[in-house]
Design a protein around this motif. Structure first.
Motif, PDB file in Angstrom:
ATOM      1  N   VAL A   1       5.890 -30.429  82.819  1.00 25.55           N
ATOM      2  CA  VAL A   1       5.999 -31.661  83.597  1.00 25.55           C
ATOM      3  C   VAL A   1       4.673 -32.417  83.565  1.00 25.55           C
ATOM      4  CG1 VAL A   1       6.364 -32.621  85.910  1.00 25.55           C
ATOM      5  CG2 VAL A   1       7.809 -30.746  85.079  1.00 25.55           C
ATOM      6  N   TRP A   2       3.572 -31.714  83.804  1.00 20.40           N
ATOM      7  CA  TRP A   2       2.256 -32.366  83.818  1.00 20.40           C
ATOM      8  C   TRP A   2       1.891 -32.875  82.439  1.00 20.40           C
ATOM      9  CZ3 TRP A   2       1.351 -34.073  88.211  1.00 20.40           C
ATOM     10  CH2 TRP A   2       1.608 -33.345  89.362  1.00 20.40           C
ATOM     11  N   MET A   3       2.235 -32.143  81.385  1.00 18.41           N
ATOM     12  CA  MET A   3       1.992 -32.646  80.030  1.00 18.41           C
ATOM     13  C   MET A   3       2.812 -33.905  79.778  1.00 18.41           C
ATOM     14  SD  MET A   3       1.448 -29.389  77.512  1.00 18.41           S
ATOM     15  CE  MET A   3       2.956 -28.545  77.920  1.00 18.41           C
ATOM     16  N   GLY A   4       4.008 -33.953  80.321  1.00 17.85           N
ATOM     17  CA  GLY A   4       4.824 -35.158  80.215  1.00 17.85           C
ATOM     18  C   GLY A   4       4.149 -36.348  80.875  1.00 17.85           C
ATOM     19  N   PHE A   5       3.529 -36.123  82.033  1.00 19.14           N
ATOM     20  CA  PHE A   5       2.798 -37.198  82.707  1.00 19.14           C
ATOM     21  C   PHE A   5       1.608 -37.675  81.863  1.00 19.14           C
ATOM     22  CE2 PHE A   5       4.745 -35.728  86.816  1.00 19.14           C
ATOM     23  CZ  PHE A   5       5.387 -36.928  87.100  1.00 19.14           C
ATOM     24  N   ILE A   6       0.929 -36.739  81.215  1.00 13.08           N
ATOM     25  CA  ILE A   6      -0.182 -37.120  80.330  1.00 13.08           C
ATOM     26  C   ILE A   6       0.340 -38.037  79.230  1.00 13.08           C
ATOM     27  CG2 ILE A   6      -1.794 -36.269  78.566  1.00 13.08           C
ATOM     28  CD1 ILE A   6      -2.137 -33.737  80.324  1.00 13.08           C
ATOM     29  N   LEU A   7       1.426 -37.640  78.602  1.00 15.95           N
ATOM     30  CA  LEU A   7       1.985 -38.438  77.512  1.00 15.95           C
ATOM     31  C   LEU A   7       2.499 -39.787  78.007  1.00 15.95           C
ATOM     32  CD1 LEU A   7       3.769 -35.619  75.488  1.00 15.95           C
ATOM     33  CD2 LEU A   7       1.573 -36.723  75.014  1.00 15.95           C
ATOM     34  N   ILE A   8       3.102 -39.814  79.184  1.00 21.46           N
ATOM     35  CA  ILE A   8       3.552 -41.092  79.764  1.00 21.46           C
ATOM     36  C   ILE A   8       2.349 -42.001  80.015  1.00 21.46           C
ATOM     37  CG2 ILE A   8       4.529 -42.147  81.853  1.00 21.46           C
ATOM     38  CD1 ILE A   8       6.459 -39.683  81.926  1.00 21.46           C
ATOM     39  N   GLY A   9       1.273 -41.435  80.513  1.00 22.86           N
ATOM     40  CA  GLY A   9       0.059 -42.222  80.746  1.00 22.86           C
ATOM     41  C   GLY A   9      -0.512 -42.791  79.459  1.00 22.86           C
ATOM     42  N   ILE A  10      -0.503 -42.001  78.409  1.00 19.11           N
ATOM     43  CA  ILE A  10      -0.999 -42.473  77.111  1.00 19.11           C
ATOM     44  C   ILE A  10      -0.135 -43.620  76.600  1.00 19.11           C
ATOM     45  CG2 ILE A  10      -1.281 -41.848  74.685  1.00 19.11           C
ATOM     46  CD1 ILE A  10      -1.975 -39.006  75.705  1.00 19.11           C
ATOM     47  N   ILE A  11       1.168 -43.451  76.690  1.00 20.04           N
ATOM     48  CA  ILE A  11       2.089 -44.505  76.236  1.00 20.04           C
ATOM     49  C   ILE A  11       1.891 -45.769  77.053  1.00 20.04           C
ATOM     50  CG2 ILE A  11       4.535 -45.162  76.087  1.00 20.04           C
ATOM     51  CD1 ILE A  11       5.068 -42.116  75.451  1.00 20.04           C
TER      52      ILE A  11
ATOM     53  N   GLU B   1      -9.275 -31.792  65.773  1.00 17.50           N
ATOM     54  CA  GLU B   1      -9.643 -31.310  67.113  1.00 17.50           C
ATOM     55  C   GLU B   1      -8.805 -30.081  67.461  1.00 17.50           C
ATOM     56  OE1 GLU B   1      -9.375 -32.354  71.829  1.00 17.50           O
ATOM     57  OE2 GLU B   1      -8.060 -33.333  70.371  1.00 17.50           O
ATOM     58  N   LEU B   2      -7.521 -30.142  67.181  1.00 18.58           N
ATOM     59  CA  LEU B   2      -6.635 -28.997  67.424  1.00 18.58           C
ATOM     60  C   LEU B   2      -7.102 -27.783  66.622  1.00 18.58           C
ATOM     61  CD1 LEU B   2      -3.988 -27.803  68.608  1.00 18.58           C
ATOM     62  CD2 LEU B   2      -2.821 -28.759  66.610  1.00 18.58           C
TER      63      LEU B   2
ATOM     64  N   ILE C   1      -5.535 -41.286  73.710  1.00 17.51           N
ATOM     65  CA  ILE C   1      -4.580 -40.651  72.790  1.00 17.51           C
ATOM     66  C   ILE C   1      -5.180 -39.372  72.225  1.00 17.51           C
ATOM     67  CG2 ILE C   1      -3.377 -40.894  70.580  1.00 17.51           C
ATOM     68  CD1 ILE C   1      -3.160 -43.924  71.252  1.00 17.51           C
ATOM     69  N   TRP C   2      -6.426 -39.440  71.769  1.00 17.64           N
ATOM     70  CA  TRP C   2      -7.101 -38.284  71.171  1.00 17.64           C
ATOM     71  C   TRP C   2      -7.163 -37.109  72.153  1.00 17.64           C
ATOM     72  CZ3 TRP C   2     -11.970 -36.004  72.222  1.00 17.64           C
ATOM     73  CH2 TRP C   2     -12.472 -35.160  71.225  1.00 17.64           C
ATOM     74  N   SER C   3      -7.600 -37.392  73.370  1.00 15.71           N
ATOM     75  CA  SER C   3      -7.754 -36.299  74.341  1.00 15.71           C
ATOM     76  C   SER C   3      -6.413 -35.848  74.909  1.00 15.71           C
ATOM     77  CB  SER C   3      -8.709 -36.700  75.464  1.00 15.71           C
ATOM     78  OG  SER C   3      -8.231 -37.840  76.151  1.00 15.71           O
ATOM     79  N   GLY C   4      -5.539 -36.786  75.243  1.00 16.84           N
ATOM     80  CA  GLY C   4      -4.256 -36.412  75.857  1.00 16.84           C
ATOM     81  C   GLY C   4      -3.339 -35.665  74.912  1.00 16.84           C
ATOM     82  N   VAL C   5      -3.218 -36.164  73.685  1.00 17.29           N
ATOM     83  CA  VAL C   5      -2.388 -35.465  72.703  1.00 17.29           C
ATOM     84  C   VAL C   5      -3.033 -34.128  72.360  1.00 17.29           C
ATOM     85  CG1 VAL C   5      -1.454 -35.539  70.350  1.00 17.29           C
ATOM     86  CG2 VAL C   5      -1.326 -37.563  71.814  1.00 17.29           C
ATOM     87  N   GLY C   6      -4.367 -34.111  72.271  1.00 15.10           N
ATOM     88  CA  GLY C   6      -5.071 -32.854  72.004  1.00 15.10           C
ATOM     89  C   GLY C   6      -4.830 -31.816  73.093  1.00 15.10           C
ATOM     90  N   ILE C   7      -4.896 -32.229  74.350  1.00 16.26           N
ATOM     91  CA  ILE C   7      -4.638 -31.317  75.474  1.00 16.26           C
ATOM     92  C   ILE C   7      -3.222 -30.754  75.378  1.00 16.26           C
ATOM     93  CG2 ILE C   7      -4.221 -31.241  77.980  1.00 16.26           C
ATOM     94  CD1 ILE C   7      -6.529 -33.308  78.225  1.00 16.26           C
ATOM     95  N   THR C   8      -2.280 -31.627  75.116  1.00 18.35           N
ATOM     96  CA  THR C   8      -0.881 -31.197  75.041  1.00 18.35           C
ATOM     97  C   THR C   8      -0.673 -30.222  73.892  1.00 18.35           C
ATOM     98  OG1 THR C   8      -0.179 -33.301  75.997  1.00 18.35           O
ATOM     99  CG2 THR C   8       1.487 -32.035  74.815  1.00 18.35           C
ATOM    100  N   LEU C   9      -1.186 -30.558  72.707  1.00 21.77           N
ATOM    101  CA  LEU C   9      -0.991 -29.694  71.547  1.00 21.77           C
ATOM    102  C   LEU C   9      -1.700 -28.354  71.693  1.00 21.77           C
ATOM    103  CD1 LEU C   9      -1.249 -32.261  68.610  1.00 21.77           C
ATOM    104  CD2 LEU C   9       0.816 -31.158  69.528  1.00 21.77           C
ATOM    105  N   ILE C  10      -2.908 -28.359  72.250  1.00 28.64           N
ATOM    106  CA  ILE C  10      -3.626 -27.089  72.379  1.00 28.64           C
ATOM    107  C   ILE C  10      -2.994 -26.200  73.444  1.00 28.64           C
ATOM    108  CG2 ILE C  10      -5.447 -27.675  74.032  1.00 28.64           C
ATOM    109  CD1 ILE C  10      -5.736 -25.582  70.797  1.00 28.64           C
TER     110      ILE C  10
END
Length: 109
Positions: free
Chosen positions: A94-104, A19-20, A67-76
């Motif tokens: 900060v917002w990317m951190g919140f995405i990752l916290i939500g995924i976890i 995806e990336l 995981i697929w979308s959140g990690v993809g958003i962060t990496l892209i």
């Protein structure tokens, strides 16, 4: 981690990588102005969705997609900043951190 969840995790990681790659190729294609990056973009997205489809055989759909979308958003977002010079404000981290916290949190629940 069971062998089944390991297989699902590997498939999901490969799907995220594709995806990336597909999204980077979208930028490189220049709005379909360049043939090979455009073709490769479609191939990467097709392969990514295929691997995501296989991954959901080993894990819940909601977790896999988050995981697929959140990690993809962060990496892209990071790729856009480092490879294409796109602006990224500190608050974006900060917002990317919140995405990752939500995924976890979703994975643990």
């Amino acid at each position: 981690m069971t062998s089944h969840s390991y297989v699902g995790g590997v498939l999901l990681a490969l799907a995220i990588g594709l995806e990336l790659s597909g999204t980077i190729l979208m930028k490189v294609s220049g709005g379909f102005a360049r043939l090979w990056p455009s073709i490769l973009m479609f191939a990467c997205y097709g392969a990514s969705f295929t691997l995501l489809n296989f991954a959901v055989k080993y894990m819940p759909l909601g977790v896999a997609y988050a995981i697929w979308s959140g990690v993809g958003i962060t990496l892209i977002t990071l790729a856009g900043h480092f490879f294409f010079g796109e602006t990224m404000k500190a608050i974006s981290l900060v917002w990317m951190g919140f995405i990752l916290i939500g995924i976890i949190g979703l994975k643990w629940s």
